[in-house]
Design a protein around this motif. Structure first.
Motif, PDB file in Angstrom:
ATOM      1  N   LEU A 241      82.389 -74.577  86.866  1.00 20.71           N
ATOM      2  CA  LEU A 241      82.530 -75.445  88.029  1.00 20.71           C
ATOM      3  C   LEU A 241      83.966 -75.435  88.549  1.00 20.71           C
ATOM      4  O   LEU A 241      84.891 -75.022  87.846  1.00 20.71           O
ATOM      5  N   SER A 242      84.130 -75.921  89.769  1.00 19.73           N
ATOM      6  CA  SER A 242      85.451 -75.930  90.400  1.00 19.73           C
ATOM      7  C   SER A 242      85.694 -77.274  91.081  1.00 19.73           C
ATOM      8  O   SER A 242      85.595 -77.388  92.310  1.00 19.73           O
ATOM      9  N   PRO A 243      85.995 -78.321  90.297  1.00 17.89           N
ATOM     10  CA  PRO A 243      86.352 -79.606  90.922  1.00 17.89           C
ATOM     11  C   PRO A 243      87.716 -79.540  91.587  1.00 17.89           C
ATOM     12  O   PRO A 243      88.527 -78.655  91.293  1.00 17.89           O
ATOM     13  N   ALA A 244      87.973 -80.467  92.487  1.00 18.37           N
ATOM     14  CA  ALA A 244      89.254 -80.479  93.203  1.00 18.37           C
ATOM     15  C   ALA A 244      90.411 -80.750  92.259  1.00 18.37           C
ATOM     16  O   ALA A 244      91.503 -80.201  92.428  1.00 18.37           O
ATOM     17  N   GLY A 245      90.212 -81.586  91.244  1.00 20.29           N
ATOM     18  CA  GLY A 245      91.278 -81.934  90.311  1.00 20.29           C
ATOM     19  C   GLY A 245      91.970 -83.225  90.728  1.00 20.29           C
ATOM     20  O   GLY A 245      92.101 -83.530  91.917  1.00 20.29           O
ATOM     21  N   GLU A 246      92.405 -83.987  89.736  1.00 18.83           N
ATOM     22  CA  GLU A 246      93.065 -85.260  90.022  1.00 18.83           C
ATOM     23  C   GLU A 246      94.328 -85.056  90.845  1.00 18.83           C
ATOM     24  O   GLU A 246      94.649 -85.853  91.736  1.00 18.83           O
TER      25      GLU A 246
END
Length: 622
Positions: A241-246
């Protein structure tokens, strides 16, 4: 995009074939094709595509449209332009028809939310009406805030619990593997040889490990599908997966909203029907162009969701499942921004429009709620500090408001006392006061000479003398014009400032927020030769310190101590610092200590007593 594949990629709907799962940014898998179809239906004008790959010396140029009836690309122009600037990427130009006055706010809202979730991208939007003289033109730029991009999503194989019957049938018929055992191991994640053999045994009905996948009949395919959903398989990983990141989420919120404070959180991966989901959340307080109350921003695979918000799991969780008052947040009056992003290989959309996420999955509900609550916990601490600071300012402001009136009344009383005429008996009263003062001072001196100066008696006498002197000094200052109302106001304001600072320091010490870092202090034997950290003070030993050490019978000062001197300290600082240190050593250890603060050592002789509760060999004192 590869030059020869551009017509099929953009001019033919449903031209792709997927045998794996991957996080995608779209909802339907159409994306640019949907925009091109809309252009074809509204204006009929063809669209232009320019595309170049990395290290490609030419730019692919196409002018084409879609033959909607045949579902085929219609190419009007094809060429290769020289790529002299080593440009790479894709650019699509099209003409569409729309109602700008009605949907202006939706378009700008969509672009703003895109800027929040992708702070690493820079893009512009311009609108120019046909009659520019009438006004209404718009030119907006969303600037790039960072160059750190999330890693792109990777395609992965299906998890056994995530496949339906039709997908199992399609995978079996298109498989290039020679046996069912190889098919199970290569087509699904979390299925090793042992699990594959168990599945084949449970299928029975004549299926063995060497059976070709294409030989399974419909009943056997149904049985295989049932087993894939009944057997407990390991959970898949979330690295595809590729979340935006904090980091990016926080930057995006700060860049577009400019809030007073913001908190972010990334929840642990959750498994739902064989698909991995990652929930990220941010909660902000205040900001630009933010209405009072809850302002909810929803994202699915980093795409904003604008419509049907009332039925979405994010909206329901934020409005009904979070007790905002427990985190010192007023959801009605405070400007609260709630940002929740869900990424997964399969977003549980509900409805044909895919504009809201289902509220039926308990795993998704729990993850969204936990992420928002984690952000609120961070904000509660910040809000408590801000409230304490605000109350402190208001208290100080309230006290300062009454300073002029208090000083005016006090000065009028002092003025009346100083202007009191000496009438009949006035001189006698003054003489009595002076005699009383001399009597008090005489008694104090007599008691001190007789040795009766211990206990409360001496303190009371000295206190009376001190008060009498201060009173006379104040009245005399008013009489001579040295003490004025302005001076009283200044002194009272200084007193309020000092008390306010003391209270602030006490509050910060109680909260553990004292700004000055604690320096480690090491006590070692004199024979110890290891490096000791340097202290952040310029105090060195002085002659007064050597005099204190000289009273010890256990040894003499070293050359390092004899050569040291006091640097950068006032008399008060020197006395307070050195007397405190040596008082500790003399009372606790009864031993000689060598001190060189600033040269990097604080040592004690080898023969010494242990300090109470502290190991002197390498002990650290905060």
């Amino acid at each position: 995009m590869p030059h020869k594949e551009i017509p099929q990629m953009l001019g033919q709907v449903l031209s792709g074939t997927k045998y794996g799962v991957k996080q995608t940014r779209g909802k339907f898998g159409l994306g640019a094709k949907m925009a091109l179809i809309w252009s074809k239906m509204t204006t009929g004008a063809p669209f232009q595509i320019r595309s170049a790959r990395q290290d490609q010396n030419y730019v692919s140029v196409y002018v084409l449209d879609i033959d909607i009836h045949r579902n085929e690309p219609s190419v009007h122009h094809e060429s290769k332009a020289p790529n002299t600037q080593s440009w790479r990427g894709s650019k699509l130009s099209l003409t569409i028809e729309g109602n700008w006055s009605t949907y202006r706010s939706k378009i700008l809202k969509y672009l703003r939310q895109i800027a929040v979730i992708t702070p690493y991208a820079r893009f512009t939007f311009a609108y120019k009406p046909e009659d520019e003289r009438a006004g209404g033109s718009l030119d907006v730029e969303f600037k790039r805030r960072t160059t750190i991009m999330p890693s792109p999503p990777r395609e992965t194989r299906h998890h056994p619990r995530s496949v339906d019957l039709e997908l199992v049938r399609r995978l079996l018929h298109s498989s290039s593997k020679g046996t069912i055992l190889q098919f199970l191991q290569s087509s699904f994640v979390c299925v090793d040889r042992t699990l594959a053999c168990r599945l084949i045994e449970e299928m029975r009905s004549g299926i063995v490990e060497d059976t070709p996948p294409s030989d399974l009949d419909p009943k056997q395919i149904v049985r295989l599908h049932q087993l894939l959903h009944q057997v407990r398989f390991p959970d898949p990983k979330s690295d595809h997966l590729s979340p935006a990141g904090e980091y990016n989420l926080r930057l995006g919120v700060v860049k577009e909203l400019h809030p007073e404070m913001v908190a972010t959180h990334c929840a642990d991966p959750k498994i739902s029907e064989g698909h991995v989901s990652v929930v990220e959340a941010a909660v902000s307080i205040g900001g630009r162009d933010v209405k009072p109350g809850l302002n909810i921003f929803r994202f699915a695979n980093r795409i904003p969701l604008l419509f049907e918000a009332g039925s979405d799991v994010i909206t329901k969780t934020a409005t009904k499942r979070i007790n905002w008052s427990a985190y010192k947040i007023n959801q009605s009056t405070d400007k609260v921004g709630v940002f929740v992003s869900i990424v997964s290989t399969k977003i549980p959309f509900k409805g044909a429009g895919k504009e809201y996420i289902s509220d039926d999955d308990p795993e998704i509900v729990a993850a969204v709620r936990s992420a928002i609550q984690s952000c609120c916990l961070q904000l509660r601490t910040k809000l408590a500090r801000a409230a304490a600071a605000r109350e402190q300012k208001q208290r100080k402001r309230g006290l300062e408001k009454y300073v002029p009136n208090v000083c005016a009344s006090l000065f009028s009383v002092l003025k009346a006392i100083s202007d009191r005429k000496i009438g009949e008996g006035g001189e006698k009263r003054r003489e009595q006061e002076m005699e009383g003062k001399e009597t008090i001072e005489g008694e104090g001196e007599e008691n001190m000479e007789k040795g009766h100066n211990s206990g409360d008696g001496k303190d009371q006498i000295m206190d009376k003398i001190s008060k009498r002197r201060r009173k006379e000094e104040v009245v005399q200052g008013v009489r001579e014009g040295k003490t004025t109302q302005k001076l009283l106001e200044q002194k009272l304001k200084e007193h309020i400032e000092r008390i306010d600072m003391d209270m602030a320091m006490e509050y910060h010490m109680q909260q553990g927020l004292l700004g000055v870092a604690k320096a480690p202090l090491f006590l070692r034997a004199a024979s110890h030769t290891s490096n000791i950290p340097e202290f952040p003070t310029s105090l060195l030993t002085s002659k007064g310190a050597r005099d204190v050490l000289a009273n010890d019978e256990e040894g003499e000062m070293t050359e390092e101590g004899d050569k040291s001197e006091m640097i950068g300290a006032t008399t008060v600082e020197r006395e307070n610092a050195l007397n405190s240190l040596f008082d500790v050593f003399n009372r606790c250890s009864k031993t000689k200590a060598e001190i060189a603060l600033g040269s990097g050592s604080l040592r004690m002789p080898t023969k010494h007593r242990y300090l109470p509760g502290i190991a002197t060999e390498g002990a650290e004192i905060q």
